[in-house]
Write a protein that holds these residues in place. Structure first.
Motif, PDB file in Angstrom:
ATOM      1  N   ALA A  32       0.814  -1.217   0.000  1.00 37.07           N
ATOM      2  CA  ALA A  32       0.000   0.000   0.000  1.00 37.07           C
ATOM      3  C   ALA A  32       0.850   1.270   0.000  1.00 37.07           C
ATOM      4  N   PRO A  33       1.910   1.400   0.850  1.00 34.54           N
ATOM      5  CA  PRO A  33       2.727   2.631   0.768  1.00 34.54           C
ATOM      6  C   PRO A  33       3.394   2.823  -0.588  1.00 34.54           C
ATOM      7  N   LEU A  34       3.842   1.724  -1.215  1.00 33.18           N
ATOM      8  CA  LEU A  34       4.474   1.853  -2.529  1.00 33.18           C
ATOM      9  C   LEU A  34       3.475   2.340  -3.571  1.00 33.18           C
ATOM     10  N   ILE A  35       2.260   1.757  -3.530  1.00 33.54           N
ATOM     11  CA  ILE A  35       1.236   2.177  -4.490  1.00 33.54           C
ATOM     12  C   ILE A  35       0.864   3.638  -4.270  1.00 33.54           C
ATOM     13  N   ARG A  36       0.736   4.027  -3.001  1.00 33.43           N
ATOM     14  CA  ARG A  36       0.382   5.415  -2.702  1.00 33.43           C
ATOM     15  C   ARG A  36       1.493   6.372  -3.152  1.00 33.43           C
ATOM     16  N   ALA A  37       2.755   5.966  -2.920  1.00 37.43           N
ATOM     17  CA  ALA A  37       3.868   6.812  -3.366  1.00 37.43           C
ATOM     18  C   ALA A  37       3.903   6.907  -4.888  1.00 37.43           C
ATOM     19  N   ALA A  38       3.642   5.780  -5.573  1.00 36.32           N
ATOM     20  CA  ALA A  38       3.620   5.816  -7.037  1.00 36.32           C
ATOM     21  C   ALA A  38       2.496   6.710  -7.550  1.00 36.32           C
ATOM     22  N   ALA A  39       1.336   6.646  -6.880  1.00 43.67           N
ATOM     23  CA  ALA A  39       0.223   7.510  -7.290  1.00 43.67           C
ATOM     24  C   ALA A  39       0.568   8.976  -7.087  1.00 43.67           C
ATOM     25  N   ASP A  40       1.228   9.296  -5.975  1.00 42.38           N
ATOM     26  CA  ASP A  40       1.633  10.685  -5.744  1.00 42.38           C
ATOM     27  C   ASP A  40       2.629  11.160  -6.798  1.00 42.38           C
ATOM     28  N   VAL A  41       3.583  10.283  -7.135  1.00 42.89           N
ATOM     29  CA  VAL A  41       4.575  10.662  -8.143  1.00 42.89           C
ATOM     30  C   VAL A  41       3.918  10.894  -9.496  1.00 42.89           C
ATOM     31  N   LEU A  42       3.012   9.997  -9.882  1.00 43.34           N
ATOM     32  CA  LEU A  42       2.333  10.164 -11.171  1.00 43.34           C
ATOM     33  C   LEU A  42       1.441  11.387 -11.170  1.00 43.34           C
ATOM     34  N   ARG A  43       0.809  11.668 -10.030  1.00 44.80           N
ATOM     35  CA  ARG A  43      -0.048  12.852  -9.956  1.00 44.80           C
ATOM     36  C   ARG A  43       0.779  14.128 -10.081  1.00 44.80           C
ATOM     37  N   ASP A  44       1.959  14.141  -9.453  1.00 47.36           N
ATOM     38  CA  ASP A  44       2.812  15.324  -9.545  1.00 47.36           C
ATOM     39  C   ASP A  44       3.461  15.456 -10.922  1.00 47.36           C
ATOM     40  N   SER A  45       3.578  14.322 -11.631  1.00 40.52           N
ATOM     41  CA  SER A  45       4.261  14.335 -12.932  1.00 40.52           C
ATOM     42  C   SER A  45       3.283  14.332 -14.088  1.00 40.52           C
ATOM     43  N   SER A  46       2.056  14.819 -13.877  1.00 36.16           N
ATOM     44  CA  SER A  46       1.066  14.808 -14.950  1.00 36.16           C
ATOM     45  C   SER A  46       1.492  15.627 -16.167  1.00 36.16           C
ATOM     46  N   PRO A  47       2.160  16.790 -16.032  1.00 34.86           N
ATOM     47  CA  PRO A  47       2.599  17.487 -17.264  1.00 34.86           C
ATOM     48  C   PRO A  47       3.597  16.663 -18.074  1.00 34.86           C
ATOM     49  N   GLU A  48       4.543  16.021 -17.398  1.00 38.04           N
ATOM     50  CA  GLU A  48       5.504  15.191 -18.115  1.00 38.04           C
ATOM     51  C   GLU A  48       4.806  14.003 -18.788  1.00 38.04           C
ATOM     52  N   LEU A  49       3.852  13.397 -18.097  1.00 36.05           N
ATOM     53  CA  LEU A  49       3.124  12.285 -18.707  1.00 36.05           C
ATOM     54  C   LEU A  49       2.338  12.748 -19.929  1.00 36.05           C
ATOM     55  N   ARG A  50       1.772  13.951 -19.848  1.00 34.57           N
ATOM     56  CA  ARG A  50       1.044  14.480 -21.005  1.00 34.57           C
ATOM     57  C   ARG A  50       1.998  14.734 -22.167  1.00 34.57           C
ATOM     58  N   ARG A  51       3.202  15.230 -21.870  1.00 31.59           N
ATOM     59  CA  ARG A  51       4.183  15.426 -22.927  1.00 31.59           C
ATOM     60  C   ARG A  51       4.592  14.100 -23.558  1.00 31.59           C
ATOM     61  N   ILE A  52       4.765  13.049 -22.720  1.00 31.59           N
ATOM     62  CA  ILE A  52       5.122  11.731 -23.252  1.00 31.59           C
ATOM     63  C   ILE A  52       4.010  11.199 -24.156  1.00 31.59           C
ATOM     64  N   ALA A  53       2.762  11.370 -23.703  1.00 31.14           N
ATOM     65  CA  ALA A  53       1.640  10.897 -24.509  1.00 31.14           C
ATOM     66  C   ALA A  53       1.550  11.644 -25.832  1.00 31.14           C
ATOM     67  N   ASP A  54       1.758  12.969 -25.799  1.00 30.61           N
ATOM     68  CA  ASP A  54       1.727  13.746 -27.041  1.00 30.61           C
ATOM     69  C   ASP A  54       2.851  13.337 -27.977  1.00 30.61           C
ATOM     70  N   ALA A  55       4.051  13.082 -27.409  1.00 28.10           N
ATOM     71  CA  ALA A  55       5.176  12.681 -28.253  1.00 28.10           C
ATOM     72  C   ALA A  55       4.925  11.321 -28.893  1.00 28.10           C
ATOM     73  N   LEU A  56       4.387  10.378 -28.115  1.00 35.45           N
ATOM     74  CA  LEU A  56       4.092   9.065 -28.676  1.00 35.45           C
ATOM     75  C   LEU A  56       3.017   9.142 -29.746  1.00 35.45           C
ATOM     76  N   THR A  57       2.009   9.967 -29.497  1.00 35.16           N
ATOM     77  CA  THR A  57       0.940  10.113 -30.490  1.00 35.16           C
ATOM     78  C   THR A  57       1.477  10.717 -31.781  1.00 35.16           C
ATOM     79  N   ALA A  58       2.308  11.768 -31.647  1.00 37.90           N
ATOM     80  CA  ALA A  58       2.879  12.396 -32.841  1.00 37.90           C
ATOM     81  C   ALA A  58       3.816  11.452 -33.592  1.00 37.90           C
ATOM     82  N   ALA A  59       4.507  10.560 -32.867  1.00 38.00           N
ATOM     83  CA  ALA A  59       5.436   9.644 -33.524  1.00 38.00           C
ATOM     84  C   ALA A  59       4.719   8.460 -34.170  1.00 38.00           C
TER      85      ALA A  59
END
Length: 287
Positions: free
Chosen positions: A157-184
């Motif tokens: 549970a702590p690992l999952i919660r920490a991963a969720a926090d990291v992904l939530r804080d990194s939403s702009p980077e994830l959006r950039r990755i998704a846009d780059a993959l879509t464009a490629a």
């Protein structure tokens, strides 16, 4: 010849009448109690009826006020609008041309799967029964497995919660990755479709050419298996008989290993934590 049943006696008639009268009296008493409760509830003389009516009036007024608010009216309009859109967008699907191939596919799947299901039904029932017996046999281990699973989940549970926090804080980077993959990947989709069509055509030709030799090979393998069935049965019989002969030796070895382990455990416990009484000596002799 059937006998004519005898008429009820005078005592039977009196008993039936008495039971009927008692039941009627109980029903009347119940109806009277219900009527008395209703009168006491809504009687304005003792204030209970007025209190009930007052509570009903207040509740109705509050509901009317809440439903008349702009927020409630907007929510109602949104609900009606959503239901209307679902109805207008979902209704044409039933008569859309795409629904006809889907219905044909479902019909073909049903016609093809029903004989298969009928054929495998006995095997599935046998497997389900065997699985039920296995679960019953391993039921003592289920609490330990449940505790282990609960402990693992608590540890993760702590690992999952920490991963969720990291992904939530990194939403702009994830959006950039998704846009780059879509464009490629977007320019590659037409090429992939063309390659898939060519691969499907070539695969269909290969399968169409390979099915007759495969059928011949299968028939030859079935004939060879049928011819070698006595040898296979003899080999299985030899293995089973050898295992039956080795079973007493395995049991004796396991018993001897268990006695040696118990003796070693007793000696180790005596050496680590000696007994309080000095004169007591523990010795284990193999039988």
């Amino acid at each position: 010849m059937a006998t004519i049943p005898s008429l009820p006696s005078r005592d039977d008639v009196a008993r039936i009448a008495r039971n009927t009268t008692d039941i009627t009296g109980q029903l009347l008493d119940t109806a009277g109690n219900i009527t008395r409760i209703a009168i006491n509830t809504f009687d304005p003389r003792d204030g209970s009826g007025a209190e009930v009516l007052r509570v009903l009036r207040e509740t109705t007024a509050e509901l009317a006020e809440a439903s008349a608010s702009p927020e409630a009216q907007e929510a109602f309009y949104r609900i009606v609008d959503t239901l209307t859109r679902l109805g207008t967008s979902g209704a044409p699907l039933a008569v859309h041309p795409v629904s006809e191939p889907a219905q044909a596919l479902l019909t073909a799947l049903g016609d093809s799967l029903l004989p298969v299901l009928d054929a495998v039904e006995p095997a599935v029932e046998e497997a389900a029964e065997a699985l039920g017996e296995l679960v019953d046999a391993t039921s003592p281990l289920l609490p330990a497995a449940a505790g282990l699973a609960a402990g693992t989940l608590l540890a993760l549970a702590p690992l999952i919660r920490a991963a969720a926090d990291v992904l939530r804080d990194s939403s702009p980077e994830l959006r950039r990755i998704a846009d780059a993959l879509t464009a490629a990947l977007a320019p590659l989709l037409p090429l992939q479709v063309a390659l898939a069509e060519r691969a499907a055509t070539a695969g269909a030709g290969v399968v169409r050419a390979a099915l007759p030799p495969l059928a011949d090979l299968t028939e030859a393998a079935a004939a060879g298996l049928k011819a070698g069935r006595p040898l296979l049965i003899a080999g299985e019989e030899f293995l089973v008989s050898g295992f039956e002969q080795l079973q007493p030796l395995l049991l004796a070895s396991a018993h001897r290993a268990g006695r040696v382990a118990r003796a070693a455990a007793v000696r180790a416990s005596a050496a680590v934590s000696p007994a309080a009484e000095r004169g007591v000596v523990v010795a284990v002799h193999s039988v």
